[in-house]
Design a protein around this motif. Structure first.
Motif, PDB file in Angstrom:
ATOM      1  N   ASP A 154      72.347  12.756  86.032  1.00  9.81           N
ATOM      2  CA  ASP A 154      71.392  11.958  85.268  1.00  9.81           C
ATOM      3  C   ASP A 154      70.652  12.826  84.251  1.00  9.81           C
ATOM      4  O   ASP A 154      70.423  12.406  83.116  1.00  9.81           O
ATOM      5  N   LEU A 176      61.700   4.992  86.172  1.00 12.78           N
ATOM      6  CA  LEU A 176      62.527   4.593  87.316  1.00 12.78           C
ATOM      7  C   LEU A 176      61.980   3.272  87.806  1.00 12.78           C
ATOM      8  O   LEU A 176      60.826   3.199  88.238  1.00 12.78           O
ATOM      9  N   TYR A 240      65.805   3.844  84.327  1.00 11.34           N
ATOM     10  CA  TYR A 240      66.731   4.028  85.456  1.00 11.34           C
ATOM     11  C   TYR A 240      66.464   2.906  86.448  1.00 11.34           C
ATOM     12  O   TYR A 240      65.357   2.770  86.970  1.00 11.34           O
ATOM     13  N   MET A 276      70.083   3.179  82.689  1.00 10.45           N
ATOM     14  CA  MET A 276      70.874   4.005  83.598  1.00 10.45           C
ATOM     15  C   MET A 276      70.939   3.375  84.993  1.00 10.45           C
ATOM     16  O   MET A 276      70.018   2.687  85.426  1.00 10.45           O
ATOM     17  N   HIS A 277      72.029   3.638  85.670  1.00 11.14           N
ATOM     18  CA  HIS A 277      72.206   3.202  87.057  1.00 11.14           C
ATOM     19  C   HIS A 277      73.304   4.085  87.633  1.00 11.14           C
ATOM     20  O   HIS A 277      74.260   4.432  86.959  1.00 11.14           O
TER      21      HIS A 277
END
Lengths: 321, 321, 321
Positions: A154, A176, A240, A276-277
């Motif tokens: 990441d 996040l 994220y 993002m994931h």
């Protein structure tokens, strides 16, 4: 580097990131580094991306990778000291681990939390017992509480995106955000991402989740924590998305509010944030199709970068021997 | 060749057959062709011959082959577009396939039909979704309706036998005959054999089966179809034995008449025909021991030739990149 | 050497032991011996040490090793001649084995006894059918009644220890002692150890077990057999600890007296004996922690030596082709 089980094993995150990106630019530049070296990959739990990317990374270093699915292919292991083994476990880690140390040069292990007993899970007994008894470097392919290869990936991915973008004023904002899911998941990816972003120190870092989903502060300390997802997303550069189950009343699903699913609508307040994931992702539960299929999504890039993260880590361990 | 999922992907069957036979004569002649190339082999269903022969073929081209058993080792995949993934599937092919495209140079997939919904099976959704999203060449290791590596092997085997025999007058007679079995099987091998023999065009082609076992005409068109097994076997040069379940009233066993089992007695009307089967075979149900253990049987030769079929296909895909 | 399924396949045990020790000293000295050779490893039953050590050995000879878990990854095999295969088995060994012979240069097989029908188990039908039909050398990775790679390892380990110790007067005393367990285990390791130590002929060999646990005399002949464990242990140099189920009233547990568990207390009458076990071991059931964690224990050394045993055997078979 002696082992790779958390960010604490890394002296210089940015240097490791640059090594990974150097492999991305030239995958076979160290094809002779791993000649006649072997990694053993032990899966106490299943894995796809982590397994495949690590196999690929090993091959690109000229190493042999041997995969072993503990349980389905082998034995149920015992981890407790002084156990009287008259039950279901057939081999003690004290006996199994040193043998791995004889067969391999590096041992990679995947293990999951029980999500039943927090103290047990957070003691990381399984991976620590392997470190204690294997006598060779141990790499976490995800453990009970952390997923360091994912987090390194990441950071690599964000570094890559930032290097290709106009330099932002100040630090990028990294968020996040908790997402709904259909079953209780480990805290590993969230813990680990928080631990790495905090150690990296190059982002304004915000964690957003519903009440009751507080993570362990040993990992989150340094981040701003909020229950207001919209506020968190405002001016975000990276978002994220990840589900996790509760930490305090351990392993539960409290609220599973579908309004926490990330959509394009919600992203409007961000600075056209990249999403993002870690995958696998439950489409239209955690994240909408529209985001995953858009150019804002980094999920395939992340998964691809898993190879370079693993390769940099393996190379470091090989060089440290 | 861009993918290999049916005979339609092949421009020149005979040329491909000759490439395969060239590998049989000299297995390692292209050992450098696959250097630093990798195939990923995804098994949504189990496989022995196909898996092992493809691994061997890859090794003989200098490639790395990585095997992954989806399901037992990994995730249940979702194939429907726009699915709300709140059920049992944990990852969408839209997310999984592009990652395979990042890790591998060629993706090989095995998947079976449900035998419950004909439209679904015959749409070949699974393999088509992988082709759509993987971004690399896809090789079928058997799909819902076809088994092209098997059929290529079968043409290779007949070509080989014909080249070693006195030239027959006219085209050889090739018979595909239905055989009894204890459970409903896919139509893949029969469909695919019919499709390839028709496209090959170098045989007088007859398909014999009991009433109600008609195959999809998109594959059989060009063949003579009969319910009279004895008539079909008369003057046959090659007899391909295979069970399949019903196509029209989909996936059923209607008649399972044991008199359709092939025996030496029945073969007397043939021209000392060679007998073929893709294996695994239920001995003394589909085919008698006396045939399988005789010199007329080609089944071991066929299984051995799987390697050369796979090697020719992989080499073609490598050269096309 | 044509196959490796029992000590009878070995012309000169000491020469084979020395070859193994030469590989231990220089693992890659024959890295080119196996170039373009492949072993197939078929597991009808699970395995950890045997599987991993054989994979490592193959790699060190430059061979490709292909692992296949029969059952979980493939087919249920039929072993009876003339079977009408309308039941659960889907492929006959007569069809499967010759194909292995086409894909591989050496075939390694793991199979376990049923522990239900002694005649069937002791006929070694499974491995013998593979030998009969594969057409290539077959290596036992443990069969219904024997475990020759383990026993070769055990002789290697004792030879190694003896060469590092002051030369004893007369032959070393080797004791195989039965140990308690929680479930009925095969007699393989005990049979095989007895067969090899007797054939080796370089030890005073004693077997100790409770009444009713007599092993098959075809393997034990030449050994002194006693029910008095203390007497057996007196002046012992090596103590091999192993559970097995009854041979005469087949596959049962009669007495499971915990007093047969080996402890340091019991070892006092020995000559500071080294303690051996093939692993996996049930700690504090078969053997106490105090012994396993002491310097008297050879179990990790044994497990490590599995690599060199397998490498010597594979090298012999490669050279014999």
């Amino acid at each position: 580097m002696k082992n790779f089980v958390s960010v604490k094993d890394v002296k210089d995150i940015n240097a490791l990131v640059q090594e990974a990106l150097a492999y991305k630019a030239d995958p076979y530049k160290d094809i002779n580094l791993g000649t006649r070296r072997r990694i053993g990959m032990l899966f106490l739990n299943p894995s796809m991306r982590t397994r495949l990317s690590t196999q690929v990374a090993a091959q690109q270093l000229g190493m042999e990778a041997v995969v072993f699915n503990v349980g389905s292919e082998g034995w149920a292991l015992e981890f407790e000291e002084e156990a009287i083994m008259s039950g279901n476990t057939v081999e003690h880690v004290k006996d199994a681990a040193p043998i791995m140390g004889k067969y391999f040069d590096i041992l990679c292990i995947r293990t999951f939390p029980s999500l039943k007993n927090r103290d047990d899970d957070y003691s990381e007994l399984y991976i620590n017992q392997f470190i204690k008894y294997a006598g060779i470097p141990v790499v976490s392919l995800e453990s009970a509480t952390l997923h360091p290869l994912q987090s390194l990936t990441d950071i690599i991915t964000m570094t890559e995106v930032l290097s290709q973008s106009p330099k932002p004023q100040g630090k990028p904002k990294v968020v996040l955000t908790w997402a709904p899911h259909v079953k209780p998941l480990p805290q590993c990816v969230a813990n680990s991402f928080a631990q790495w972003v905090n150690a990296w120190g190059q982002a304004e870092f915000v964690i957003a989740h519903p009440e009751d989903y507080e993570l362990d502060t040993q990992f989150t300390q340094g981040a701003t924590i909020t229950h207001d997802q919209e506020e968190a997303l405002r001016d975000a550069d990276f978002v994220y998305v990840k589900n996790w189950s509760t930490f305090h009343d351990y392993g539960k699903i409290y609220c599973n509010d579908p309004s926490w699913m990330l959509t394009n609508e919600k992203l409007r307040v961000s600075r056209n944030a990249k999403v993002m994931h870690c995958l696998p992702v439950r489409r239209n539960v955690e994240l909408s199709d529209e985001i995953l299929d858009s150019t804002n999504s980094l999920v395939t890039t992340q998964a691809g970068n898993r190879v370079w993260a693993a390769q940099a880590v393996l190379a470091n361990l090989l060089r440290s021997k």
